[in-house]
Design a protein around this motif. Structure first.
Motif, PDB file in Angstrom:
ATOM      1  N   GLY A 129       0.795  -1.220   0.000  1.00  0.00           N
ATOM      2  CA  GLY A 129       0.000   0.000   0.000  1.00  0.00           C
ATOM      3  C   GLY A 129       0.830   1.272   0.000  1.00  0.00           C
ATOM      4  O   GLY A 129       0.398   2.297   0.526  1.00  0.00           O
ATOM      5  N   ILE A 130       2.002   1.212  -0.602  1.00  0.00           N
ATOM      6  CA  ILE A 130       2.884   2.382  -0.662  1.00  0.00           C
ATOM      7  C   ILE A 130       2.530   3.183  -1.914  1.00  0.00           C
ATOM      8  O   ILE A 130       2.579   2.641  -3.024  1.00  0.00           O
ATOM      9  CB  ILE A 130       4.364   1.956  -0.710  1.00  0.00           C
ATOM     10  N   PRO A 131       2.189   4.447  -1.769  1.00  0.00           N
ATOM     11  CA  PRO A 131       1.928   5.259  -2.958  1.00  0.00           C
ATOM     12  C   PRO A 131       3.178   5.375  -3.840  1.00  0.00           C
ATOM     13  O   PRO A 131       4.308   5.354  -3.336  1.00  0.00           O
ATOM     14  CB  PRO A 131       1.545   6.633  -2.385  1.00  0.00           C
ATOM     15  N   LYS A 132       2.974   5.498  -5.143  1.00  0.00           N
ATOM     16  CA  LYS A 132       4.108   5.600  -6.074  1.00  0.00           C
ATOM     17  C   LYS A 132       5.045   6.737  -5.699  1.00  0.00           C
ATOM     18  O   LYS A 132       6.262   6.583  -5.718  1.00  0.00           O
ATOM     19  CB  LYS A 132       3.614   5.802  -7.504  1.00  0.00           C
ATOM     20  N   ALA A 133       4.478   7.889  -5.353  1.00  0.00           N
ATOM     21  CA  ALA A 133       5.314   9.051  -5.017  1.00  0.00           C
ATOM     22  C   ALA A 133       6.179   8.769  -3.790  1.00  0.00           C
ATOM     23  O   ALA A 133       7.337   9.190  -3.730  1.00  0.00           O
ATOM     24  CB  ALA A 133       4.448  10.280  -4.784  1.00  0.00           C
ATOM     25  N   GLU A 134       5.631   8.046  -2.822  1.00  0.00           N
ATOM     26  CA  GLU A 134       6.415   7.716  -1.631  1.00  0.00           C
ATOM     27  C   GLU A 134       7.547   6.760  -1.981  1.00  0.00           C
ATOM     28  O   GLU A 134       8.689   6.935  -1.524  1.00  0.00           O
ATOM     29  CB  GLU A 134       5.527   7.100  -0.548  1.00  0.00           C
ATOM     30  N   LEU A 135       7.252   5.753  -2.795  1.00  0.00           N
ATOM     31  CA  LEU A 135       8.316   4.830  -3.191  1.00  0.00           C
ATOM     32  C   LEU A 135       9.393   5.564  -3.977  1.00  0.00           C
ATOM     33  O   LEU A 135      10.584   5.322  -3.781  1.00  0.00           O
ATOM     34  CB  LEU A 135       7.762   3.662  -4.007  1.00  0.00           C
ATOM     35  N   ASP A 136       8.982   6.479  -4.852  1.00  0.00           N
ATOM     36  CA  ASP A 136       9.969   7.265  -5.593  1.00  0.00           C
ATOM     37  C   ASP A 136      10.874   8.038  -4.636  1.00  0.00           C
ATOM     38  O   ASP A 136      12.097   8.055  -4.800  1.00  0.00           O
ATOM     39  CB  ASP A 136       9.269   8.240  -6.548  1.00  0.00           C
ATOM     40  N   ASP A 137      10.273   8.660  -3.635  1.00  0.00           N
ATOM     41  CA  ASP A 137      11.072   9.407  -2.651  1.00  0.00           C
ATOM     42  C   ASP A 137      11.998   8.489  -1.870  1.00  0.00           C
ATOM     43  O   ASP A 137      13.166   8.819  -1.634  1.00  0.00           O
ATOM     44  CB  ASP A 137      10.165  10.164  -1.678  1.00  0.00           C
ATOM     45  N   LEU A 138      11.490   7.328  -1.462  1.00  0.00           N
ATOM     46  CA  LEU A 138      12.318   6.370  -0.729  1.00  0.00           C
ATOM     47  C   LEU A 138      13.461   5.870  -1.604  1.00  0.00           C
ATOM     48  O   LEU A 138      14.586   5.697  -1.125  1.00  0.00           O
ATOM     49  CB  LEU A 138      11.477   5.205  -0.235  1.00  0.00           C
ATOM     50  N   TRP A 139      13.173   5.654  -2.889  1.00  0.00           N
ATOM     51  CA  TRP A 139      14.209   5.169  -3.806  1.00  0.00           C
ATOM     52  C   TRP A 139      15.324   6.192  -3.944  1.00  0.00           C
ATOM     53  O   TRP A 139      16.500   5.857  -3.879  1.00  0.00           O
ATOM     54  CB  TRP A 139      13.589   4.863  -5.167  1.00  0.00           C
ATOM     55  N   LYS A 140      14.934   7.443  -4.115  1.00  0.00           N
ATOM     56  CA  LYS A 140      15.930   8.514  -4.226  1.00  0.00           C
ATOM     57  C   LYS A 140      16.743   8.647  -2.939  1.00  0.00           C
ATOM     58  O   LYS A 140      17.945   8.877  -2.979  1.00  0.00           O
ATOM     59  CB  LYS A 140      15.247   9.834  -4.577  1.00  0.00           C
ATOM     60  N   PHE A 141      16.069   8.499  -1.804  1.00  0.00           N
ATOM     61  CA  PHE A 141      16.774   8.552  -0.521  1.00  0.00           C
ATOM     62  C   PHE A 141      17.794   7.421  -0.436  1.00  0.00           C
ATOM     63  O   PHE A 141      18.940   7.636  -0.023  1.00  0.00           O
ATOM     64  CB  PHE A 141      15.761   8.453   0.634  1.00  0.00           C
ATOM     65  N   GLY A 142      17.381   6.227  -0.812  1.00  0.00           N
ATOM     66  CA  GLY A 142      18.298   5.079  -0.799  1.00  0.00           C
ATOM     67  C   GLY A 142      19.491   5.248  -1.706  1.00  0.00           C
ATOM     68  O   GLY A 142      20.581   4.788  -1.406  1.00  0.00           O
ATOM     69  N   ALA A 143      19.276   5.931  -2.819  1.00  0.00           N
ATOM     70  CA  ALA A 143      20.360   6.133  -3.789  1.00  0.00           C
ATOM     71  C   ALA A 143      21.318   7.244  -3.396  1.00  0.00           C
ATOM     72  O   ALA A 143      22.417   7.338  -3.916  1.00  0.00           O
ATOM     73  CB  ALA A 143      19.770   6.446  -5.168  1.00  0.00           C
TER      74      ALA A 143
END
Length: 105
Positions: free
Chosen positions: A90-104
């Motif tokens: 149930g993770i919104p796309k925008a949240e996953l995008d932000d998390l991905w950028k944070f991880g990178a």
């Protein structure tokens, strides 16, 4: 006279699609396992992900999903498994995008 190798022809649409894919990869680079799992742990998504995997009814599918996540050399933002997990958690796309950028970063 040289013959034209039509298999080498690249259309404008193909060039545009390749450029868009390259831009997407630049925006969301592959994550190393420590980056991927670090974000999951820091955001408390690790256990829900593991619970989702454990709940997969088909034992063969569960085995392949768990092996993919456990032994991956890198993680791709647009991989279908990442999208399936995002939806399941149930993770919104925008949240996953932000998390991905944070991880990178």
């Amino acid at each position: 006279m040289d013959k034209i190798d039509w298999s080498q022809l690249v259309t404008r649409e193909q060039r545009e699609a390749e450029a868009a894919a390259a831009a997407r990869r630049a925006e969301f680079p592959n994550l190393e396992p420590d980056q991927f799992w670090g974000v999951l742990r820091a955001t408390d998504y690790e256990q829900p992900l593991l619970d989702w995997i454990a709940a997969i009814e088909d034992p063969v599918q569960r085995a392949f999903v768990s092996a993919k996540l456990e032994f991956a050399k890198y993680f791709e933002r647009d991989h279908p498994l990442i999208e399936d997990a995002r939806v399941a958690l149930g993770i919104p796309k925008a949240e996953l995008d932000d998390l991905w950028k944070f991880g990178a970063s």
